[in-house]
Design a protein around this motif. Structure first.
Motif, PDB file in Angstrom:
ATOM      1  N   LEU A  28       0.830  -1.628  -0.425  1.00 59.53           N
ATOM      2  CA  LEU A  28      -0.118  -0.407   0.534  1.00 59.53           C
ATOM      3  C   LEU A  28       0.836   1.347  -0.213  1.00 59.53           C
ATOM      4  O   LEU A  28       0.611   2.126  -0.648  1.00 59.53           O
ATOM      5  N   THR A  29       2.147   1.247   0.979  1.00 58.98           N
ATOM      6  CA  THR A  29       2.802   2.421   0.697  1.00 58.98           C
ATOM      7  C   THR A  29       3.555   2.561  -0.479  1.00 58.98           C
ATOM      8  O   THR A  29       3.461   3.573  -1.024  1.00 58.98           O
ATOM      9  N   ALA A  30       3.337   1.210  -1.223  1.00 61.83           N
ATOM     10  CA  ALA A  30       4.397   1.278  -2.770  1.00 61.83           C
ATOM     11  C   ALA A  30       3.596   2.277  -3.424  1.00 61.83           C
ATOM     12  O   ALA A  30       4.252   3.281  -4.584  1.00 61.83           O
ATOM     13  N   HIS A  77       7.995   5.474   5.956  1.00 60.71           N
ATOM     14  CA  HIS A  77       7.395   4.022   6.109  1.00 60.71           C
ATOM     15  C   HIS A  77       7.702   2.422   5.396  1.00 60.71           C
ATOM     16  O   HIS A  77       7.785   1.721   5.757  1.00 60.71           O
ATOM     17  N   HIS A  78       7.726   3.034   4.533  1.00 62.64           N
ATOM     18  CA  HIS A  78       7.457   2.342   3.069  1.00 62.64           C
ATOM     19  C   HIS A  78       9.186   1.822   3.418  1.00 62.64           C
ATOM     20  O   HIS A  78       9.797   0.935   3.000  1.00 62.64           O
ATOM     21  N   ALA A  79      10.306   2.904   3.689  1.00 58.32           N
ATOM     22  CA  ALA A  79      11.755   2.751   3.844  1.00 58.32           C
ATOM     23  C   ALA A  79      12.060   1.563   5.252  1.00 58.32           C
ATOM     24  O   ALA A  79      12.554   0.763   4.719  1.00 58.32           O
ATOM     25  N   LEU A 100      18.819  -4.328  15.598  1.00 54.70           N
ATOM     26  CA  LEU A 100      18.560  -3.292  14.173  1.00 54.70           C
ATOM     27  C   LEU A 100      17.190  -2.721  14.045  1.00 54.70           C
ATOM     28  O   LEU A 100      17.730  -1.644  13.420  1.00 54.70           O
ATOM     29  N   VAL A 101      16.234  -4.093  13.668  1.00 55.82           N
ATOM     30  CA  VAL A 101      15.012  -3.766  14.002  1.00 55.82           C
ATOM     31  C   VAL A 101      14.771  -2.808  14.604  1.00 55.82           C
ATOM     32  O   VAL A 101      13.412  -1.423  13.915  1.00 55.82           O
ATOM     33  N   THR A 102      14.557  -2.257  16.234  1.00 57.40           N
ATOM     34  CA  THR A 102      14.471  -1.377  16.592  1.00 57.40           C
ATOM     35  C   THR A 102      15.015   0.325  16.279  1.00 57.40           C
ATOM     36  O   THR A 102      14.429   0.964  16.318  1.00 57.40           O
ATOM     37  N   ALA A 103      16.609   0.529  15.841  1.00 56.77           N
ATOM     38  CA  ALA A 103      17.361   1.143  15.772  1.00 56.77           C
ATOM     39  C   ALA A 103      16.317   2.220  14.424  1.00 56.77           C
ATOM     40  O   ALA A 103      16.360   3.116  14.637  1.00 56.77           O
ATOM     41  N   VAL A 104      15.981   0.829  13.214  1.00 55.97           N
ATOM     42  CA  VAL A 104      15.820   1.872  12.165  1.00 55.97           C
ATOM     43  C   VAL A 104      13.967   1.913  12.445  1.00 55.97           C
ATOM     44  O   VAL A 104      14.188   3.127  11.853  1.00 55.97           O
TER      45      VAL A 104
END
Length: 126
Positions: A28-30, A77-79, A100-104
């Protein structure tokens, strides 16, 4: 013995129980980004060579400001969703993966808020 069908047991539930929602959010974001990026690219072409005052005046237009905020929201959000997939696929240490997921996510939120604040500061008067 369960009375549920195999499809009923797995519908919409991956190992993390959020795979379908993540997939849909990315799609959806794409889709949202296609017209927003085209609008932004055309705007940049039109504004090529413009001075700071002209660009600021363009961003003060409510339509331009709202579209820019939508571009920022959808883009970050997409990134974030895309980088999360890469991390989940290629980082094998669970602790590092979670970090890493939390940092992103934090980076996407912080950068998105900063970009949105900048647009609002110009659009509302700054």
């Amino acid at each position: 013995m369960s009375l549920r069908t195999p499809l009923g047991r797995v519908r919409g539930l991956g190992s993390a129980k959020e795979g379908t929602a993540h997939w849909w959010a990315q799609r959806l974001t794409a889709v949202a980004l296609v017209p927003l990026v085209l609008w932004f690219a055309v705007s940049l072409i039109v504004l090529t060579g413009a001075d700071h005052a002209t660009v600021a005046a363009w961003l003060r237009d409510p339509v331009a400001a709202v579209l820019m905020l939508l571009l920022i929201l959808a883009g970050f959000h997409h990134a974030q969703l895309g980088v999360q997939v890469v991390i989940e696929d290629y980082v094998h240490s669970e602790g590092l993966k979670l970090t890493l997921v939390t940092a992103v996510r934090f980076a996407a939120v912080a950068l998105g808020i900063g970009a949105a604040f900048s647009v609002l500061k110009i659009a509302i008067g700054g």
